[in-house]
Motif scaffolding. Structure first.
Motif, PDB file in Angstrom:
ATOM      1  N   CYS A 132       0.818  -1.213   0.000  1.00  0.00           N
ATOM      2  CA  CYS A 132       0.000   0.000   0.000  1.00  0.00           C
ATOM      3  C   CYS A 132       0.851   1.263   0.000  1.00  0.00           C
ATOM      4  O   CYS A 132       0.327   2.362   0.140  1.00  0.00           O
ATOM      5  CB  CYS A 132      -0.934   0.005   1.206  1.00  0.00           C
ATOM      6  N   SER A 133       2.148   1.116  -0.174  1.00  0.00           N
ATOM      7  CA  SER A 133       3.049   2.258  -0.238  1.00  0.00           C
ATOM      8  C   SER A 133       3.201   2.707  -1.683  1.00  0.00           C
ATOM      9  O   SER A 133       3.056   1.915  -2.608  1.00  0.00           O
ATOM     10  CB  SER A 133       4.426   1.886   0.313  1.00  0.00           C
ATOM     11  N   GLN A 134       3.515   3.981  -1.863  1.00  0.00           N
ATOM     12  CA  GLN A 134       3.721   4.493  -3.208  1.00  0.00           C
ATOM     13  C   GLN A 134       5.076   4.015  -3.714  1.00  0.00           C
ATOM     14  O   GLN A 134       6.057   3.999  -2.988  1.00  0.00           O
ATOM     15  CB  GLN A 134       3.661   6.015  -3.216  1.00  0.00           C
ATOM     16  N   GLY A 135       5.127   3.583  -4.951  1.00  0.00           N
ATOM     17  CA  GLY A 135       6.362   3.109  -5.550  1.00  0.00           C
ATOM     18  C   GLY A 135       6.260   1.633  -5.890  1.00  0.00           C
ATOM     19  O   GLY A 135       5.239   0.991  -5.687  1.00  0.00           O
ATOM     20  N   THR A 136       7.338   1.105  -6.410  1.00  0.00           N
ATOM     21  CA  THR A 136       7.378  -0.295  -6.822  1.00  0.00           C
ATOM     22  C   THR A 136       7.836  -1.162  -5.664  1.00  0.00           C
ATOM     23  O   THR A 136       8.938  -0.978  -5.153  1.00  0.00           O
ATOM     24  CB  THR A 136       8.347  -0.482  -8.015  1.00  0.00           C
ATOM     25  N   PRO A 137       7.005  -2.117  -5.233  1.00  0.00           N
ATOM     26  CA  PRO A 137       7.424  -2.988  -4.122  1.00  0.00           C
ATOM     27  C   PRO A 137       8.502  -3.965  -4.586  1.00  0.00           C
ATOM     28  O   PRO A 137       8.483  -4.434  -5.720  1.00  0.00           O
ATOM     29  CB  PRO A 137       6.135  -3.728  -3.750  1.00  0.00           C
ATOM     30  N   MET A 138       9.430  -4.249  -3.715  1.00  0.00           N
ATOM     31  CA  MET A 138      10.505  -5.186  -4.019  1.00  0.00           C
ATOM     32  C   MET A 138      10.288  -6.452  -3.200  1.00  0.00           C
ATOM     33  O   MET A 138      10.373  -6.438  -1.983  1.00  0.00           O
ATOM     34  CB  MET A 138      11.867  -4.562  -3.688  1.00  0.00           C
ATOM     35  N   GLN A 144       0.713   5.944  -9.515  1.00  0.00           N
ATOM     36  CA  GLN A 144       1.118   7.339  -9.617  1.00  0.00           C
ATOM     37  C   GLN A 144       2.631   7.451  -9.712  1.00  0.00           C
ATOM     38  O   GLN A 144       3.343   6.822  -8.940  1.00  0.00           O
ATOM     39  CB  GLN A 144       0.630   8.130  -8.394  1.00  0.00           C
ATOM     40  N   GLU A 145       3.107   8.253 -10.641  1.00  0.00           N
ATOM     41  CA  GLU A 145       4.547   8.459 -10.774  1.00  0.00           C
ATOM     42  C   GLU A 145       5.008   9.713 -10.045  1.00  0.00           C
ATOM     43  O   GLU A 145       6.191   9.885  -9.803  1.00  0.00           O
ATOM     44  CB  GLU A 145       4.927   8.513 -12.253  1.00  0.00           C
ATOM     45  N   LYS A 146       4.054  10.589  -9.724  1.00  0.00           N
ATOM     46  CA  LYS A 146       4.385  11.802  -8.975  1.00  0.00           C
ATOM     47  C   LYS A 146       3.956  11.612  -7.526  1.00  0.00           C
ATOM     48  O   LYS A 146       3.044  10.840  -7.231  1.00  0.00           O
ATOM     49  CB  LYS A 146       3.655  13.007  -9.568  1.00  0.00           C
ATOM     50  N   LEU A 147       4.597  12.364  -6.630  1.00  0.00           N
ATOM     51  CA  LEU A 147       4.211  12.298  -5.222  1.00  0.00           C
ATOM     52  C   LEU A 147       2.758  12.731  -5.068  1.00  0.00           C
ATOM     53  O   LEU A 147       2.284  13.618  -5.773  1.00  0.00           O
ATOM     54  CB  LEU A 147       5.110  13.201  -4.379  1.00  0.00           C
ATOM     55  N   ASP A 196      -6.389  17.992   0.948  1.00  0.00           N
ATOM     56  CA  ASP A 196      -7.690  17.336   0.901  1.00  0.00           C
ATOM     57  C   ASP A 196      -8.604  18.119  -0.035  1.00  0.00           C
ATOM     58  O   ASP A 196      -8.591  19.344  -0.055  1.00  0.00           O
ATOM     59  CB  ASP A 196      -8.307  17.274   2.298  1.00  0.00           C
ATOM     60  N   GLY A 197      -9.389  17.414  -0.819  1.00  0.00           N
ATOM     61  CA  GLY A 197     -10.298  18.061  -1.746  1.00  0.00           C
ATOM     62  C   GLY A 197      -9.648  18.444  -3.061  1.00  0.00           C
ATOM     63  O   GLY A 197     -10.264  19.061  -3.906  1.00  0.00           O
ATOM     64  N   SER A 198      -8.396  18.083  -3.231  1.00  0.00           N
ATOM     65  CA  SER A 198      -7.690  18.388  -4.470  1.00  0.00           C
ATOM     66  C   SER A 198      -8.257  17.556  -5.609  1.00  0.00           C
ATOM     67  O   SER A 198      -8.765  16.464  -5.407  1.00  0.00           O
ATOM     68  CB  SER A 198      -6.196  18.074  -4.285  1.00  0.00           C
ATOM     69  N   HIS A 199      -8.139  18.070  -6.830  1.00  0.00           N
ATOM     70  CA  HIS A 199      -8.546  17.304  -8.006  1.00  0.00           C
ATOM     71  C   HIS A 199      -7.462  16.310  -8.404  1.00  0.00           C
ATOM     72  O   HIS A 199      -7.670  15.471  -9.254  1.00  0.00           O
ATOM     73  CB  HIS A 199      -8.881  18.252  -9.170  1.00  0.00           C
ATOM     74  N   ARG A 200      -6.284  16.422  -7.776  1.00  0.00           N
ATOM     75  CA  ARG A 200      -5.182  15.481  -8.019  1.00  0.00           C
ATOM     76  C   ARG A 200      -5.231  14.355  -6.988  1.00  0.00           C
ATOM     77  O   ARG A 200      -5.792  14.513  -5.907  1.00  0.00           O
ATOM     78  CB  ARG A 200      -3.844  16.218  -7.885  1.00  0.00           C
ATOM     79  N   PRO A 201      -4.625  13.205  -7.308  1.00  0.00           N
ATOM     80  CA  PRO A 201      -4.530  12.136  -6.303  1.00  0.00           C
ATOM     81  C   PRO A 201      -3.869  12.679  -5.038  1.00  0.00           C
ATOM     82  O   PRO A 201      -2.904  13.435  -5.120  1.00  0.00           O
ATOM     83  CB  PRO A 201      -3.666  11.084  -6.988  1.00  0.00           C
ATOM     84  N   ASN A 202      -4.419  12.305  -3.871  1.00  0.00           N
ATOM     85  CA  ASN A 202      -3.903  12.893  -2.640  1.00  0.00           C
ATOM     86  C   ASN A 202      -3.889  11.918  -1.482  1.00  0.00           C
ATOM     87  O   ASN A 202      -4.495  10.855  -1.523  1.00  0.00           O
ATOM     88  CB  ASN A 202      -4.710  14.148  -2.276  1.00  0.00           C
ATOM     89  N   ILE A 203      -3.171  12.343  -0.438  1.00  0.00           N
ATOM     90  CA  ILE A 203      -3.091  11.609   0.820  1.00  0.00           C
ATOM     91  C   ILE A 203      -3.430  12.572   1.950  1.00  0.00           C
ATOM     92  O   ILE A 203      -3.041  13.747   1.903  1.00  0.00           O
ATOM     93  CB  ILE A 203      -1.679  10.985   1.016  1.00  0.00           C
ATOM     94  N   VAL A 204      -4.200  12.101   2.917  1.00  0.00           N
ATOM     95  CA  VAL A 204      -4.546  12.904   4.098  1.00  0.00           C
ATOM     96  C   VAL A 204      -4.260  12.038   5.321  1.00  0.00           C
ATOM     97  O   VAL A 204      -4.701  10.893   5.392  1.00  0.00           O
ATOM     98  CB  VAL A 204      -6.030  13.348   4.075  1.00  0.00           C
TER      99      VAL A 204
END
Length: 188
Positions: free
Chosen positions: A13-19, A76-79, A84-92
């Motif tokens: 569930c972390s961002q990035g490619t799991p190893m 997602q390739e960007k952070l 909150d409430g952003s139109h971009r993917p987000n974390i709260v």
């Protein structure tokens, strides 16, 4: 076993490619040797009987990988945005109480939402590192939506993972996370 499932859930569930190393999903450890190169012996051999022996963990990891790969939020390739409430993917970030993450040195719990507005994906992830169960407040959703339990590592197999079709609806605005557990809820 719960801690093994916790580590898989946190990693996936972390961002990035799991190893992962072949056999991690069935508790293959190489006895702690992270470099089995040139080890033509039991240390580096794959024990195929472990598949049957650890089929519950294999089922859990397979299901979790399939679930994660089906969601755009994990591609997602960007952070992620922290708005909150952003139109971009987000974390709260949250704690056991909404809007109150505990960043202290002695904190043993954390929760967060991952949201991908364009694909209508909304996850709530609970991390309880405390040895006792903790009650977490759940974020409010729009009308007609509810939180559905995908993962709860405190539950016995096969209730520890449910695909989205069979996920249990959480009827309360709180969730009791077992001691040392990870919970993944999805809004639908």
């Amino acid at each position: 076993m719960r801690q093994i499932k916790n580590f898989f859930a946190i990693l996936l569930c972390s961002q990035g490619t799991p190893m992962l190393l072949m056999g991690d999903e069935i508790r293959r450890s190489q006895k702690g040797n992270n470099n089995g190169y040139c080890q033509d012996n039991e240390l580096s051999w794959f024990d195929w009987s472990s598949i049957e022996k650890h089929q519950d963990l294999l089922r859990f990891v397979r299901g979790l990988i399939h679930f994660i790969q089906s969601l755009r939020i994990f591609r997602q390739e960007k952070l992620l945005s922290v708005t909150d409430g952003s139109h971009r993917p987000n974390i709260v970030w949250y704690g056991t109480k909404l809007e109150q993450p505990d960043w202290g040195n002695d904190s043993r719990s954390l929760a967060f939402t991952l949201r991908h507005p364009k694909s209508n994906e909304h996850l709530y992830i609970i991390l309880n590192a405390y040895w006792q169960p903790l009650t977490f407040e759940l974020p409010l959703l729009g009308s007609g939506e509810g939180w559905h339990r995908i993962v709860d590592t405190a539950l016995p197999s096969p209730q520890d993972f449910s695909d989205l079709k069979t996920a249990t609806l959480i009827a309360s605005q709180e969730y009791l996370a077992g001691g040392r557990s990870v919970v993944v809820l999805m809004a639908r």
